[in-house]
Design an enzyme around this catalytic site. Structure first.
Site, PDB file in Angstrom:
ATOM      1  CB  THR A 160      -0.914   0.004   1.245  1.00 17.77           C
ATOM      2  OG1 THR A 160      -1.564   1.272   1.361  1.00 17.77           O
ATOM      3  CG2 THR A 160      -0.122  -0.249   2.514  1.00 17.77           C
ATOM      4  CG  ASP A 161      -1.355   4.772  -0.810  1.00 17.42           C
ATOM      5  OD1 ASP A 161      -1.906   3.751  -0.364  1.00 17.42           O
ATOM      6  OD2 ASP A 161      -1.947   5.861  -0.934  1.00 17.42           O
ATOM      7  CE1 TYR A 201      -3.999  -1.838   5.657  1.00 16.63           C
ATOM      8  CE2 TYR A 201      -3.331   0.265   4.711  1.00 16.63           C
ATOM      9  CZ  TYR A 201      -3.774  -1.037   4.552  1.00 16.63           C
ATOM     10  OH  TYR A 201      -3.975  -1.538   3.301  1.00 16.63           O
ATOM     11  CE  LYS A 243      -1.073  -4.390   3.000  1.00 15.31           C
ATOM     12  NZ  LYS A 243      -1.591  -5.694   2.496  1.00 15.31           N
ATOM     13  CD1 TRP A 264      -5.272   6.306  -2.460  1.00 17.19           C
ATOM     14  CD2 TRP A 264      -6.449   7.858  -3.570  1.00 17.19           C
ATOM     15  NE1 TRP A 264      -4.926   7.532  -1.951  1.00 17.19           N
ATOM     16  CE2 TRP A 264      -5.624   8.512  -2.606  1.00 17.19           C
ATOM     17  CE3 TRP A 264      -7.261   8.628  -4.396  1.00 17.19           C
ATOM     18  CZ2 TRP A 264      -5.622   9.898  -2.450  1.00 17.19           C
ATOM     19  CZ3 TRP A 264      -7.238  10.018  -4.237  1.00 17.19           C
ATOM     20  CH2 TRP A 264      -6.438  10.632  -3.271  1.00 17.19           C
TER      21      TRP A 264
END
Length: 209
Positions: free
Chosen positions: A28-29, A52, A56, A76
């Site tokens: 994830t970003d 989070y 991750k 997103w």
């Protein structure tokens, strides 16, 4: 969060190694803090702001040492099913009340359909290691919400234009900190896939249709 996003990914990686199977893991970003102000490259140092993001990142670090692991950082993500920003906005638009949306967080919306095609494309290229993928283009959450309303009106999902009000991150009561800028550099992955991804607005039209 760390048991699910970190430890269990390490378990899956070890089992895949034993079975001779390929592991595809999504990151994830949120592993970045958003302070860079230009697209994040694969080798930029992570600096997650939230549990989070940290959990991750732990999962990615557990998966990447595996010989045949494919780690894909994306951002997103939305589709016509499940819980996501597009479906949340559509629900709010139908309540006939003004909708407040953060305007100072910038990223790249990604259709799950586009992401799935990219995964199969990278597998076909026998890609391993860490890769970035999102749809092309950038916007704020506010811009995204406005686009959702426009496209939803065009296909008749909603009947009247909603009132959408831009607000600052500090005025939105989120439980976790989010990066203010989380655009990923996808050029290496796009090169493997034979060209840039579709623009995020094209993906949005397809999903709403």
């Amino acid at each position: 969060a760390f048991r699910t996003n970190g430890d269990r990914v390490g378990d899956l990686a070890r089992l895949c190694e034993m079975a001779g199977a390929k592991l595809v893991h999504f990151s994830t970003d949120f592993v970045f803090d958003g302070a860079k102000g230009s697209p994040y490259a694969i080798d930029d140092s992570p600096a997650p702001l939230s549990i989070y993001g940290r959990s991750k990142l732990a999962g990615a670090q557990a998966a990447l040492p595996m010989r045949d692991a494919l780690e894909i950082r994306t951002a997103w993500v939305y589709s016509e099913s499940g819980d996501n920003f597009v479906k949340t906005m559509l629900g709010k638009f139908q309540q006939s009340r003004p909708v407040k949306v953060v305007s100072d967080q910038v990223g790249s919306p990604t259709s799950a359909h586009s992401l799935a095609k990219a995964v199969w494309g990278l597998i076909a290229q026998r890609a391993t290691g860490l890769h970035h993928f999102t749809d092309a283009g950038v916007c704020s959450w506010y811009d995204f919400a406005v686009a959702i309303s426009e496209e939803a009106l065009a296909v008749g999902i909603i009947g009247d234009p909603p009132v959408i009000i831009p607000i600052r991150s500090e005025d939105y009561p989120a439980a976790a900190s989010r990066p203010s800028f989380s655009v990923l550099d996808k050029c290496p992955s796009w090169g493997l896939l034979g060209g840039p991804a579709q623009h995020w607005r094209t993906g949005l039209k397809e999903v709403l249709a």
